[in-house]
Design a protein around this motif. Structure first.
Motif: not given
Length: 404
Positions: A55-62
């Protein structure tokens, strides 16, 4: 290692929360991902978890940025590179997200929504406070284990980075493990002499690295280039011309001139500065010794004599740590310094590159395979080199003590 590894974790048949850093350049109008380098860096870790439910948790920018988007395009890009399906869920811990994770099978890969859509993830918290957040509690309830492979955010004390390791048995992913191992080698056992090239415009970070590495005998010499060199030249009493002084003022780096003076007072014989620079004069490249820089011309690269002298210092090193360009490498007239110093660094026995612009140039020159290690985390790499314990690494160390 003081942190656990994927190999030791025992992930077979388990549900693993995998923190990645897939934050990438995006075209704001089409939402197309312009560079998939970060995706490619994480593939080995995802493959290493093929006997688990990932289960991937990640982000893009803010928040507030134009490229602060959902992760649908990221899931599609990852699926394309991985060669196996990646299920995108438009929630982080919604009922739907929990159901998708619960019904997934071993070998499946699920990508949850941009974790920074949750307000708590944008807070800077101590690990003890981070573990009490809703986002950490809800995510932890969906999994058995946690793997952090996001070295690019290792210097951020945010809930998914420092909170999850305190509530789940955790380990470093393959990329995180490689980053910590290779960067740690700079501090002990690196081939001598160790020379650190500090360039670009992040002067405050570079001066922190220089001070730490010189004071602790980690670096034999520091080589300054780019705007960092301009600050040291000013500190040494040279007039670098009005345009270059104005840039330092604009970037609010005047206090760094005082710090550079202190470094020169203590370690002058271990700081290598350029003796010649290249400026733009009448629209063209012109070269001057540092004693005769024109008052109205911006310094945009090293002069050819300085390039030759510094390249020799680099080639004769056992270890080179390279962070930041020598000038405005985007303009062909002023790219020579950056390109030639990188070519020289590629010939050293042990070479570490601090990511960012330098890594882009190395890829462009087709020299990536010639370097020992090219870091994926600009800010995290610099913070590591200043001798600070990265919050993510500290949290993984705590997790090993708690759960192993």
């Amino acid at each position: 290692m003081a942190i656990g590894t994927v190999k030791e974790l025992g992930c077979a048949g388990k549900t693993v929360l995998l923190r990645l850093d897939l934050n990438s350049p995006i075209d704001p109008s089409s939402h197309l991902i312009l560079d998939d380098k970060r995706f490619r860096e994480h593939i080995p870790t995802i493959r290493a978890l093929s006997d688990a439910k990932t289960v991937i948790i990640t982000h893009q920018s803010r928040p507030g940025k134009k490229d602060f988007t959902s992760l649908q395009a990221h899931a599609e890009k990852l699926e394309q590179l991985l060669g196996t399906p990646v299920t995108y869920v438009d929630g982080i811990f919604s009922k739907h997200a929990r159901e998708v994770v619960a019904t997934a099978k071993t070998g499946d890969v699920v990508m949850l929504e941009n974790v920074r859509f949750n307000a708590e993830e944008n807070m800077t918290l101590k690990p003890e406070d981070a573990k009490k957040t809703h986002i950490v509690k809800k995510l932890a309830a969906m999994a058995d284990l946690f793997v952090n492979d996001a070295f690019g955010t290792a210097h951020r004390s945010q809930p998914t980075v420092v909170g999850l390791p305190l509530v789940l048995k955790s380990a470093a992913g393959l990329l995180m493990e490689k980053e910590v191992t290779q960067l740690s080698r700079v501090f002990s056992g690196a081939p001598r002499p160790v020379r650190v090239v500090l360039g670009g415009t992040k002067v405050d970070d570079s001066i922190d690295v220089a001070a730490h590495m010189l004071a602790n005998g980690i670096a034999d010499q520091i080589i300054v280039i780019g705007v960092v060199a301009n600050v040291f030249l000013l500190a040494d009493g040279f007039d670098i011309g009005q345009p270059s002084k104005a840039l330092i003022t604009q970037l609010k780096y005047e206090p760094e001139i005082v710090k550079a003076k202190e470094i020169l007072a203590k370690y002058r014989d271990r700081v290598i500065m350029p003796a010649w620079v290249a400026v733009r004069e009448n629209g063209k490249r012109a070269e001057y010794p540092v004693q005769k820089i024109p008052a109205d011309a911006p310094v945009l690269d090293l002069g050819m004599d300085a390039i030759a002298a510094i390249s020799e210092e680099i080639r004769s090193a056992g270890t080179i740590v390279f962070n930041g360009p020598a000038g405005v490498f985007e303009e062909p007239d002023f790219a020579t310094g950056t390109y030639e110093l990188i070519r020289a660094a590629s010939k050293t026995e042990f070479s570490v590159v601090g990511g960012g612009h330098t890594a882009v140039v190395i890829e462009k020159l087709g020299l990536a395979s010639e370097f020992t290690h090219i870091s994926t985390g600009g800010g995290a790499c610099i913070e590591f080199l200043t001798g600070k314990k990265l919050p993510a690494v500290d949290a993984l160390e705590q997790s090993k003590k708690l759960f192993w």
